[in-house]
Design a protein around this motif. Structure first.
Motif, short mmCIF file in Angstrom:
data_model
loop_
_atom_site.label_atom_id
_atom_site.label_comp_id
_atom_site.label_asym_id
_atom_site.label_seq_id
_atom_site.Cartn_x
_atom_site.Cartn_y
_atom_site.Cartn_z
N ARG A 170 0.83 -1.20 0.00
CA ARG A 170 0.00 0.00 0.00
C ARG A 170 0.87 1.27 0.00
O ARG A 170 0.56 2.22 -0.71
N LEU A 171 1.94 1.23 0.78
CA LEU A 171 2.82 2.42 0.82
C LEU A 171 3.36 2.76 -0.56
O LEU A 171 3.43 3.92 -0.94
N VAL A 211 -3.59 -1.03 12.22
CA VAL A 211 -4.00 0.20 11.51
C VAL A 211 -4.24 -0.07 10.03
O VAL A 211 -5.33 0.18 9.51
N CYS A 212 -3.24 -0.62 9.37
CA CYS A 212 -3.36 -0.89 7.93
C CYS A 212 -3.93 -2.29 7.75
O CYS A 212 -3.29 -3.18 7.22
N PRO A 240 -8.82 -0.03 6.42
CA PRO A 240 -7.65 0.50 7.12
C PRO A 240 -7.95 1.86 7.75
O PRO A 240 -8.73 2.64 7.20
N LEU A 241 -7.32 2.11 8.91
CA LEU A 241 -7.59 3.36 9.64
C LEU A 241 -6.62 4.45 9.18
O LEU A 241 -5.75 4.90 9.95
N CYS A 242 -6.78 4.87 7.93
CA CYS A 242 -5.81 5.80 7.33
C CYS A 242 -5.74 7.12 8.09
O CYS A 242 -4.68 7.73 8.18
N CYS A 274 -3.18 6.86 10.70
CA CYS A 274 -1.94 6.18 10.31
C CYS A 274 -0.73 7.11 10.40
O CYS A 274 -0.72 8.18 9.80
N VAL A 306 2.09 6.86 8.99
CA VAL A 306 2.87 7.00 7.75
C VAL A 306 1.99 7.45 6.58
O VAL A 306 2.38 7.32 5.42
N GLN A 307 0.85 8.03 6.93
CA GLN A 307 -0.10 8.46 5.89
C GLN A 307 0.56 9.37 4.84
O GLN A 307 0.33 9.23 3.65
N CYS A 328 2.24 7.54 2.08
CA CYS A 328 1.51 6.41 1.48
C CYS A 328 0.96 6.75 0.09
O CYS A 328 0.07 7.58 -0.06
N TYR A 373 -2.83 5.93 -0.37
CA TYR A 373 -3.70 6.92 0.27
C TYR A 373 -3.83 8.15 -0.62
O TYR A 373 -4.93 8.65 -0.86
S1 SF4 Z 1 -2.36 5.51 4.95
FE1 SF4 Z 1 -1.55 3.80 3.71
S2 SF4 Z 1 -0.23 2.66 5.09
FE2 SF4 Z 1 -1.54 3.97 6.36
S3 SF4 Z 1 -3.34 2.71 6.88
FE3 SF4 Z 1 -3.86 3.85 5.03
S4 SF4 Z 1 -3.32 2.45 3.33
FE4 SF4 Z 1 -2.25 1.70 5.18
#
Ligand code: SF4
Length: 185
Positions: free
Chosen positions: A110-111, A154-155, A160-162, A165, A167-168, A171, A174
């Protein structure tokens, strides 16, 4: 014990095991019947057998010393694969290596917005390479555990709890979803 099994299930087994066999020498001295009995109900019995075999190898062939590098863990201990060697190496021995489990695969894909089949050998190699590049050389064990926790809490696979997050901002998935949504309005 935690492979394919949740912490809540493992806890009691782990505590009973450690109380009965607190050292690798204790595990090696147990019989396989005793190990299987202790493992009863936890499933995937090969894990217990491998642990027992590994303990016997450490005691009988390695003078009671655990291998001290990822490569030696991989080569010398039965049942220890790439992920387990890297997790032990980084968390217990401070070795600078990534550790790629199912949760970490999802986070990394995802990242970097990787849509290819993550089980293919080429993608697997690319993900290990990426994990090795990203790992914090000062705190590799903490970094790897944080990546696993990020994926587990989280992910998550679904929903996912963006918004929570950490590292949003890095990402790509995202940001792509955000751009797509903005382009629709
Ligand atoms: S921002 Fe990216 S890494 Fe973070 S939870 Fe959402 S999809 Fe996963």
């Amino acid at each position: 014990m935690l492979q394919q099994t949740q912490v809540a299930t493992v806890k009691d087994y782990y505590n009973r095991w450690m109380k009965r066999w607190p050292t690798v020498q204790d595990v090696a001295a147990a019989t396989i019947e005793e190990v299987n009995q202790m493992w009863a109900g936890l499933g995937y019995y090969s894990r217990g057998r491998r642990l027992h075999e590994g303990a016997q190898k450490v005691v009988l062939e390695l003078e009671g010393q655990m291998p001290q590098t990822v490569d030696d863990l991989l080569k010398q201990l039965p049942g220890v694969g790439r992920y387990t060697a890297s997790a032990i190496g980084s968390i217990a021995l401070g070795q600078v290596t990534g550790a790629v489990d199912g949760n970490v695969i999802r986070v990394l894909c995802r990242l970097r917005a990787i849509g290819a089949d993550s089980t293919s050998p080429a993608v697997t190699e690319a993900l290990w390479h990426l994990a090795n590049l990203l790992v914090d050389p000062e705190r590799p064990g903490d970094f790897n555990q944080a990546m696993m926790e990020l994926g587990a809490r989280v992910c998550t696979p679904k929903g996912p709890l963006c918004s929570q997050c950490p590292v949003q901002s890095h990402c790509r998935s995202y940001h792509r979803v955000g751009s797509l949504q903005r382009s629709r309005f």
